[in-house]
Design a protein around this motif. Sequence first.
Motif, PDB file in Angstrom:
ATOM      1  N   VAL A  28      -4.027   4.017  -2.400  1.00  0.00           N
ATOM      2  CA  VAL A  28      -3.420   3.125  -3.390  1.00  0.00           C
ATOM      3  C   VAL A  28      -2.018   3.642  -3.728  1.00  0.00           C
ATOM      4  CG1 VAL A  28      -3.626   2.136  -5.703  1.00  0.00           C
ATOM      5  CG2 VAL A  28      -5.694   2.584  -4.342  1.00  0.00           C
ATOM      6  N   LYS A  29      -1.020   2.831  -3.477  1.00  0.00           N
ATOM      7  CA  LYS A  29       0.363   3.246  -3.705  1.00  0.00           C
ATOM      8  C   LYS A  29       0.733   3.190  -5.183  1.00  0.00           C
ATOM      9  CE  LYS A  29       2.269   1.822   0.787  1.00  0.00           C
ATOM     10  NZ  LYS A  29       3.262   0.942   1.466  1.00  0.00           N
ATOM     11  N   HIS A  30       1.584   4.124  -5.584  1.00  0.00           N
ATOM     12  CA  HIS A  30       2.135   4.113  -6.941  1.00  0.00           C
ATOM     13  C   HIS A  30       2.775   2.755  -7.243  1.00  0.00           C
ATOM     14  CE1 HIS A  30       1.978   8.302  -8.449  1.00  0.00           C
ATOM     15  NE2 HIS A  30       2.000   8.650  -7.167  1.00  0.00           N
ATOM     16  N   GLY A  31       2.548   2.255  -8.450  1.00  0.00           N
ATOM     17  CA  GLY A  31       3.255   1.085  -8.937  1.00  0.00           C
ATOM     18  C   GLY A  31       2.876  -0.232  -8.294  1.00  0.00           C
ATOM     19  N   THR A  32       1.694  -0.299  -7.688  1.00  0.00           N
ATOM     20  CA  THR A  32       1.258  -1.536  -7.040  1.00  0.00           C
ATOM     21  C   THR A  32      -0.034  -2.052  -7.668  1.00  0.00           C
ATOM     22  OG1 THR A  32      -0.077  -0.399  -5.350  1.00  0.00           O
ATOM     23  CG2 THR A  32       2.262  -0.794  -4.845  1.00  0.00           C
ATOM     24  N   ILE A  33      -0.371  -3.291  -7.337  1.00  0.00           N
ATOM     25  CA  ILE A  33      -1.685  -3.843  -7.652  1.00  0.00           C
ATOM     26  C   ILE A  33      -2.470  -3.892  -6.350  1.00  0.00           C
ATOM     27  CG2 ILE A  33      -2.984  -5.825  -8.522  1.00  0.00           C
ATOM     28  CD1 ILE A  33      -0.592  -6.586 -10.209  1.00  0.00           C
ATOM     29  N   HIS A  34      -3.570  -3.165  -6.314  1.00  0.00           N
ATOM     30  CA  HIS A  34      -4.388  -3.049  -5.107  1.00  0.00           C
ATOM     31  C   HIS A  34      -5.749  -3.664  -5.422  1.00  0.00           C
ATOM     32  CE1 HIS A  34      -5.188  -0.544  -1.301  1.00  0.00           C
ATOM     33  NE2 HIS A  34      -6.315  -1.215  -1.528  1.00  0.00           N
ATOM     34  N   ALA A  35      -6.159  -4.642  -4.640  1.00  0.00           N
ATOM     35  CA  ALA A  35      -7.433  -5.330  -4.873  1.00  0.00           C
ATOM     36  C   ALA A  35      -8.484  -4.855  -3.887  1.00  0.00           C
ATOM     37  CB  ALA A  35      -7.257  -6.836  -4.753  1.00  0.00           C
ATOM     38  N   LEU A  36      -9.685  -4.660  -4.425  1.00  0.00           N
ATOM     39  CA  LEU A  36     -10.848  -4.314  -3.605  1.00  0.00           C
ATOM     40  C   LEU A  36     -11.786  -5.512  -3.645  1.00  0.00           C
ATOM     41  CD1 LEU A  36     -12.096  -1.913  -2.018  1.00  0.00           C
ATOM     42  CD2 LEU A  36     -13.203  -1.219  -4.155  1.00  0.00           C
ATOM     43  N   ILE A  37     -11.963  -6.173  -2.498  1.00  0.00           N
ATOM     44  CA  ILE A  37     -12.760  -7.392  -2.471  1.00  0.00           C
ATOM     45  C   ILE A  37     -13.867  -7.257  -1.433  1.00  0.00           C
ATOM     46  CG2 ILE A  37     -10.720  -8.737  -3.148  1.00  0.00           C
ATOM     47  CD1 ILE A  37     -10.711  -9.923  -0.292  1.00  0.00           C
ATOM     48  N   GLY A  38     -14.772  -8.224  -1.459  1.00  0.00           N
ATOM     49  CA  GLY A  38     -15.866  -8.228  -0.499  1.00  0.00           C
ATOM     50  C   GLY A  38     -17.017  -9.052  -1.026  1.00  0.00           C
ATOM     51  N   PRO A  39     -17.942  -9.443  -0.158  1.00  0.00           N
ATOM     52  CA  PRO A  39     -19.097 -10.236  -0.588  1.00  0.00           C
ATOM     53  C   PRO A  39     -19.996  -9.432  -1.525  1.00  0.00           C
ATOM     54  CG  PRO A  39     -19.369  -9.511   1.687  1.00  0.00           C
ATOM     55  CD  PRO A  39     -17.977  -9.146   1.292  1.00  0.00           C
ATOM     56  N   ASN A  40     -20.918 -10.123  -2.192  1.00  0.00           N
ATOM     57  CA  ASN A  40     -21.864  -9.444  -3.070  1.00  0.00           C
ATOM     58  C   ASN A  40     -22.613  -8.345  -2.315  1.00  0.00           C
ATOM     59  OD1 ASN A  40     -21.262 -11.018  -5.315  1.00  0.00           O
ATOM     60  ND2 ASN A  40     -22.799 -12.562  -4.795  1.00  0.00           N
ATOM     61  N   GLY A  41     -22.760  -7.193  -2.958  1.00  0.00           N
ATOM     62  CA  GLY A  41     -23.468  -6.084  -2.337  1.00  0.00           C
ATOM     63  C   GLY A  41     -22.644  -5.279  -1.361  1.00  0.00           C
ATOM     64  N   ALA A  42     -21.336  -5.521  -1.338  1.00  0.00           N
ATOM     65  CA  ALA A  42     -20.483  -4.831  -0.365  1.00  0.00           C
ATOM     66  C   ALA A  42     -20.233  -3.373  -0.723  1.00  0.00           C
ATOM     67  CB  ALA A  42     -19.145  -5.562  -0.225  1.00  0.00           C
ATOM     68  N   GLY A  43     -20.448  -3.011  -2.009  1.00  0.00           N
ATOM     69  CA  GLY A  43     -20.234  -1.628  -2.419  1.00  0.00           C
ATOM     70  C   GLY A  43     -19.035  -1.424  -3.327  1.00  0.00           C
ATOM     71  N   LYS A  44     -18.455  -2.522  -3.802  1.00  0.00           N
ATOM     72  CA  LYS A  44     -17.219  -2.426  -4.595  1.00  0.00           C
ATOM     73  C   LYS A  44     -17.419  -1.661  -5.899  1.00  0.00           C
ATOM     74  CE  LYS A  44     -16.834  -6.893  -4.817  1.00  0.00           C
ATOM     75  NZ  LYS A  44     -18.097  -7.240  -4.100  1.00  0.00           N
ATOM     76  N   THR A  45     -18.433  -2.041  -6.661  1.00  0.00           N
ATOM     77  CA  THR A  45     -18.658  -1.368  -7.943  1.00  0.00           C
ATOM     78  C   THR A  45     -19.104   0.070  -7.730  1.00  0.00           C
ATOM     79  OG1 THR A  45     -19.155  -3.443  -9.095  1.00  0.00           O
ATOM     80  CG2 THR A  45     -20.003  -1.424 -10.080  1.00  0.00           C
ATOM     81  N   THR A  46     -19.826   0.337  -6.642  1.00  0.00           N
ATOM     82  CA  THR A  46     -20.199   1.724  -6.333  1.00  0.00           C
ATOM     83  C   THR A  46     -18.952   2.568  -6.101  1.00  0.00           C
ATOM     84  OG1 THR A  46     -22.298   1.008  -5.351  1.00  0.00           O
ATOM     85  CG2 THR A  46     -21.518   3.207  -4.783  1.00  0.00           C
ATOM     86  N   VAL A  47     -17.970   2.016  -5.392  1.00  0.00           N
ATOM     87  CA  VAL A  47     -16.708   2.737  -5.194  1.00  0.00           C
ATOM     88  C   VAL A  47     -16.060   3.032  -6.545  1.00  0.00           C
ATOM     89  CG1 VAL A  47     -14.352   2.555  -4.308  1.00  0.00           C
ATOM     90  CG2 VAL A  47     -16.274   1.902  -2.862  1.00  0.00           C
ATOM     91  N   PHE A  48     -16.021   2.031  -7.440  1.00  0.00           N
ATOM     92  CA  PHE A  48     -15.454   2.252  -8.770  1.00  0.00           C
ATOM     93  C   PHE A  48     -16.216   3.354  -9.505  1.00  0.00           C
ATOM     94  CE2 PHE A  48     -12.618  -1.165 -10.799  1.00  0.00           C
ATOM     95  CZ  PHE A  48     -11.794  -1.182  -9.689  1.00  0.00           C
ATOM     96  N   ASN A  49     -17.544   3.332  -9.405  1.00  0.00           N
ATOM     97  CA  ASN A  49     -18.348   4.350 -10.084  1.00  0.00           C
ATOM     98  C   ASN A  49     -18.086   5.744  -9.515  1.00  0.00           C
ATOM     99  OD1 ASN A  49     -19.595   2.583 -11.885  1.00  0.00           O
ATOM    100  ND2 ASN A  49     -21.315   2.177 -10.506  1.00  0.00           N
ATOM    101  N   ASP A 197       4.575  -1.152 -15.331  1.00  0.00           N
ATOM    102  CA  ASP A 197       4.884   0.276 -15.355  1.00  0.00           C
ATOM    103  C   ASP A 197       3.661   1.154 -15.112  1.00  0.00           C
ATOM    104  OD1 ASP A 197       3.654  -0.339 -17.698  1.00  0.00           O
ATOM    105  OD2 ASP A 197       5.157   0.572 -19.021  1.00  0.00           O
ATOM    106  N   ARG A 198       2.698   0.615 -14.352  1.00  0.00           N
ATOM    107  CA  ARG A 198       1.521   1.414 -13.994  1.00  0.00           C
ATOM    108  C   ARG A 198       0.896   0.853 -12.715  1.00  0.00           C
ATOM    109  NH1 ARG A 198       0.859  -0.573 -18.772  1.00  0.00           N
ATOM    110  NH2 ARG A 198       0.735   1.486 -19.707  1.00  0.00           N
ATOM    111  N   THR A 199      -0.076   1.563 -12.184  1.00  0.00           N
ATOM    112  CA  THR A 199      -0.773   1.143 -10.982  1.00  0.00           C
ATOM    113  C   THR A 199      -2.116   0.537 -11.370  1.00  0.00           C
ATOM    114  OG1 THR A 199       0.249   3.011  -9.819  1.00  0.00           O
ATOM    115  CG2 THR A 199      -1.605   1.915  -8.732  1.00  0.00           C
ATOM    116  N   ILE A 200      -2.508  -0.515 -10.666  1.00  0.00           N
ATOM    117  CA  ILE A 200      -3.786  -1.169 -10.948  1.00  0.00           C
ATOM    118  C   ILE A 200      -4.604  -1.270  -9.664  1.00  0.00           C
ATOM    119  CG2 ILE A 200      -4.885  -3.358 -11.596  1.00  0.00           C
ATOM    120  CD1 ILE A 200      -2.716  -3.763 -13.652  1.00  0.00           C
ATOM    121  N   LEU A 201      -5.853  -0.840  -9.761  1.00  0.00           N
ATOM    122  CA  LEU A 201      -6.840  -1.072  -8.710  1.00  0.00           C
ATOM    123  C   LEU A 201      -7.892  -1.988  -9.303  1.00  0.00           C
ATOM    124  CD1 LEU A 201      -8.149  -0.487  -5.940  1.00  0.00           C
ATOM    125  CD2 LEU A 201      -9.228   1.523  -6.976  1.00  0.00           C
ATOM    126  N   MET A 202      -8.127  -3.131  -8.685  1.00  0.00           N
ATOM    127  CA  MET A 202      -9.035  -4.107  -9.275  1.00  0.00           C
ATOM    128  C   MET A 202     -10.060  -4.605  -8.269  1.00  0.00           C
ATOM    129  SD  MET A 202      -6.358  -7.333  -9.572  1.00  0.00           S
ATOM    130  CE  MET A 202      -7.564  -8.487 -10.186  1.00  0.00           C
TER     131      MET A 202
END
Length: 250
Positions: A28-49, A197-202
């Motif tokens: 994830v680059k400084h100062g960008t908005i980076h999206a993590l997407i995928g179908p249900n059960g893909a593991g997105k929330t696990t990555v966040f955890n 003025d910040r980085t976002i991973l969503m």
Amino acid sequence: MSTHILETQGLTKVFKGFTAVKDVNLRVKHGTIHALIGPNGAGKTTVFNLLTKFLSPSAGNIIYDGKDITHRKAADIADHGIVRSFQISAVFPHLSVRDNVRVALQRRLGYSYHFWRSDKVLDSLDERAMELLDAVGLADFADDISVELAYGRKRALEIATTLALDPALMLLDEPTQGMSVEDVGKITALIKQVAADRTILMVEHNLGVVASLADTISVLNQGEILAEGPYEEVSRNKAVREAYMGTADA
């Protein structure tokens, strides 16, 4: 200094023989908005955890701002500037909108949720609290009890309390989930504003929101990174279309 504020190296999580996240290399680059997407059960929330230490990885490393934080505790992660929101709005329902933000400010300013402090001390937080509420369009609702807010405003309040911790990296988990079209538009504009003025991973299911906000998109499927790049590139990827819609021709 690295151009990446956050990196994962071979990040893996196994639950009793089931691999929920497998060898994920995220940058994830400084100062960008980076999206993590995928179908249900893909593991997105696990990555966040894993990133916020609600879970410990089975393998791999997490590098934040050049430092290995793989084995840090959740509280340490927040203190170092990584702050997360959740899919379900997490505010104190019976406190006022202003007091919710003051609670968050107490931690950032070293008061650590000392509700016994005098009104005079806590009142010193009001100016900053109102600045934050104004930034998210809630200044006129400062004295309202939070449980009475419309759903979209509760999510805006959650973003205000997240901003109160002055994060360098904000992790937003499904920020527009369950919203009306009007509220989606408001929260999308708000995310764009606070990303100045910040980085976002969503993590986000609404691809319209992702298309309008994200500089980079990582697509997860069955716990693995399937594709990565700008929306125009990822949306044309046959493997991504198959994962989402079951056909490469959709």
